[in-house]
Scaffold this motif. Sequence first.
Motif, mmCIF file in Angstrom:
data_model
loop_
_atom_site.group_PDB
_atom_site.id
_atom_site.type_symbol
_atom_site.label_atom_id
_atom_site.label_comp_id
_atom_site.label_asym_id
_atom_site.label_seq_id
_atom_site.Cartn_x
_atom_site.Cartn_y
_atom_site.Cartn_z
ATOM 1 N N GLU A 146 0.818 -1.225 -0.120
ATOM 2 C CA GLU A 146 0.071 0.186 0.622
ATOM 3 C C GLU A 146 1.049 1.440 0.041
ATOM 4 N N ASN A 147 0.122 2.172 -0.404
ATOM 5 C CA ASN A 147 1.149 3.553 -0.732
ATOM 6 C C ASN A 147 0.259 5.106 -0.485
ATOM 7 N N THR A 148 0.921 5.744 -0.388
ATOM 8 C CA THR A 148 0.656 7.221 -0.879
ATOM 9 C C THR A 148 0.696 7.465 -1.962
ATOM 10 N N GLY A 149 -0.179 8.797 -2.447
ATOM 11 C CA GLY A 149 -0.266 9.185 -3.608
ATOM 12 C C GLY A 149 -1.017 10.009 -4.361
ATOM 13 N N GLU A 150 -1.189 10.117 -4.966
ATOM 14 C CA GLU A 150 -2.522 10.886 -5.697
ATOM 15 C C GLU A 150 -4.043 10.278 -6.044
ATOM 16 N N ARG A 151 -5.227 10.638 -5.836
ATOM 17 C CA ARG A 151 -6.153 9.965 -5.802
ATOM 18 C C ARG A 151 -6.455 9.205 -7.111
ATOM 19 N N LEU A 152 -6.501 8.054 -7.162
ATOM 20 C CA LEU A 152 -6.936 7.714 -8.345
ATOM 21 C C LEU A 152 -8.386 6.714 -8.517
ATOM 22 N N THR A 153 -8.720 6.834 -9.614
ATOM 23 C CA THR A 153 -11.005 6.324 -9.852
ATOM 24 C C THR A 153 -10.446 4.601 -9.832
ATOM 25 N N PRO A 154 -11.387 4.361 -9.657
ATOM 26 C CA PRO A 154 -11.769 2.836 -9.957
ATOM 27 C C PRO A 154 -11.584 2.338 -11.188
ATOM 28 N N ASP B 56 -2.264 -18.764 -9.476
ATOM 29 C CA ASP B 56 -3.635 -20.064 -9.257
ATOM 30 C C ASP B 56 -4.301 -18.994 -8.181
ATOM 31 N N GLY B 57 -3.716 -17.590 -7.994
ATOM 32 C CA GLY B 57 -4.397 -16.186 -6.959
ATOM 33 C C GLY B 57 -4.669 -15.381 -7.732
ATOM 34 N N THR B 58 -5.381 -14.609 -7.086
ATOM 35 C CA THR B 58 -5.703 -13.803 -7.075
ATOM 36 C C THR B 58 -5.056 -12.596 -6.680
ATOM 37 N N LEU B 59 -5.465 -11.370 -7.447
ATOM 38 C CA LEU B 59 -4.581 -9.535 -7.900
ATOM 39 C C LEU B 59 -6.180 -8.617 -7.156
ATOM 40 N N THR B 60 -6.161 -7.579 -6.691
ATOM 41 C CA THR B 60 -6.979 -7.057 -6.308
ATOM 42 C C THR B 60 -6.033 -6.293 -6.221
ATOM 43 N N LEU B 61 -7.075 -4.499 -7.077
ATOM 44 C CA LEU B 61 -6.145 -3.335 -6.637
ATOM 45 C C LEU B 61 -7.269 -2.182 -6.594
ATOM 46 N N THR B 62 -7.017 -1.634 -5.239
ATOM 47 C CA THR B 62 -8.044 -0.630 -5.082
ATOM 48 C C THR B 62 -7.489 0.822 -4.222
ATOM 49 N N PRO B 63 -8.418 2.023 -4.645
ATOM 50 C CA PRO B 63 -7.828 3.230 -4.596
ATOM 51 C C PRO B 63 -8.280 3.300 -3.070
ATOM 52 N N ARG B 64 -7.257 4.148 -2.527
ATOM 53 C CA ARG B 64 -7.362 4.129 -1.654
ATOM 54 C C ARG B 64 -7.959 5.912 -1.017
ATOM 55 N N PRO B 65 -8.659 6.263 -0.564
ATOM 56 C CA PRO B 65 -9.139 7.144 -0.117
ATOM 57 C C PRO B 65 -8.454 8.614 0.055
ATOM 58 N N ALA B 66 -7.853 7.840 0.831
ATOM 59 C CA ALA B 66 -6.093 9.785 1.143
ATOM 60 C C ALA B 66 -5.805 9.828 0.424
ATOM 61 N N GLY B 67 -5.549 8.997 -1.744
ATOM 62 C CA GLY B 67 -4.747 8.578 -2.315
ATOM 63 C C GLY B 67 -3.845 7.993 -2.106
ATOM 64 N N GLY B 68 -3.473 7.541 -4.007
ATOM 65 C CA GLY B 68 -2.414 6.487 -3.014
ATOM 66 C C GLY B 68 -3.279 4.800 -3.871
ATOM 67 N N LEU B 69 -2.775 3.536 -3.708
ATOM 68 C CA LEU B 69 -2.705 2.574 -4.256
ATOM 69 C C LEU B 69 -2.720 1.562 -2.991
ATOM 70 N N ARG B 70 -4.023 0.499 -3.387
ATOM 71 C CA ARG B 70 -3.731 -0.574 -2.547
ATOM 72 C C ARG B 70 -3.583 -2.183 -3.391
ATOM 73 N N ILE B 71 -2.809 -3.079 -3.016
ATOM 74 C CA ILE B 71 -2.621 -3.646 -4.147
ATOM 75 C C ILE B 71 -2.556 -5.389 -3.207
ATOM 76 N N THR B 72 -2.903 -6.279 -3.068
ATOM 77 C CA THR B 72 -3.353 -7.407 -2.492
ATOM 78 C C THR B 72 -3.186 -8.549 -3.183
ATOM 79 N N VAL B 73 -2.272 -9.665 -2.644
ATOM 80 C CA VAL B 73 -2.161 -10.135 -3.468
ATOM 81 C C VAL B 73 -2.393 -11.873 -2.670
ATOM 82 N N GLU B 74 -3.234 -12.412 -3.076
ATOM 83 C CA GLU B 74 -3.403 -13.925 -2.623
ATOM 84 C C GLU B 74 -3.223 -15.585 -3.211
#
Length: 371
Positions: A296-304, A343-361
Amino acid sequence: MERAPGLSVRLKLTLSYAGFLMVAGVLLLAAVWLFLLRYVPDRATLIVPSGSSLTSGVFPVRSRLLQVFAPRAAEVLAILLVFGLVGGWILAGRMLAPLTRIAEATRLATTRSLSHRIRLPGRNDEFRELADAFDAMLARLEAHVAGQQRFAANASHELRTPLAISQALLDLARTDPTHDTGEIFHRLRAVNTRAIDLTEALLLLSRADQTSFTPEPVDLSLLAEEATETLLPLAEKRGVTIETSADPTPTTGSQSLLLQLTTNLVHNAIVHNLPDRGTVWVSTGVRPGRAVLTVENTGERLTPQLVSTLTEPFSRGTERVRTDHAGVGLGLAIVKTITLAHDGTLTLTPRPAGGLRITVELPAPDPRNDG
């Protein structure tokens, strides 16, 4: 493959229906005949009253019955045969109609386009399941081909750019001998380095897509620590703080590919961050049946909408290309490919404060199999 001509499935089903009907008719007539033989005597004595024109005597009943029964049985079997052939042909045609539509869709897919769908109507049955599965396969194949075409076009464009720049610099050096050759060599070296990085990224993406690796035990926490230590100088240079929370996270896969995945995620989080005083959070952990890596990182706000395109090859969001360490636009595409290969899943979610959260399962090994 060349094959000898044979009977059609419809004809085979017709003959099967007719043959079954004939066997059933023969068995029924045989049962009737046995019933008659059991209850009809072999001979019967006929006694007529006096004055009748008939004469009394003993007559062979069974032989006379056979003379009457045999022709009628043959007529019944002939009718059953005709009925079985005609009815079987009609029934087989109706039963095989969905297969005809599926075969036609297959021919269209091989000769024209992949956009055709069967869309078989009716209730759910085996043919409907087959048609729906074929439609789903066509949809996935169409999306894959379209993705490959976009990838080839983008790759050609990305590779053409450094080659065109190199050609322009060489032409400049040839036509203008007074130009600073040191500057030209420096720019040529930078352009050549970018071309090499792009080629290596394409090779890595192709290797990950082939899933040609031997699975081995891997701890994502160790990979996260190694990637963080490797990229710490870059983070310090850009004024980015990295915070890690790495619990033991066992999984199974390719050590090198998963390390590349982790490195790409951390590198992406550092480069696409705030200009100063940015933060990157790297954590690993275990959920029921899943090994989880989160960056997860800070940064500019990104739209879904923008976030949903970031895993496409050569896709770059607004203001995501920096002057240094910008990459070649394949970082998250490689992450996605490696994740799917495991055989995993990748999820990208924009952070409300800006930046991105990436989850690999990724699949976690079953503890019951240990030892």
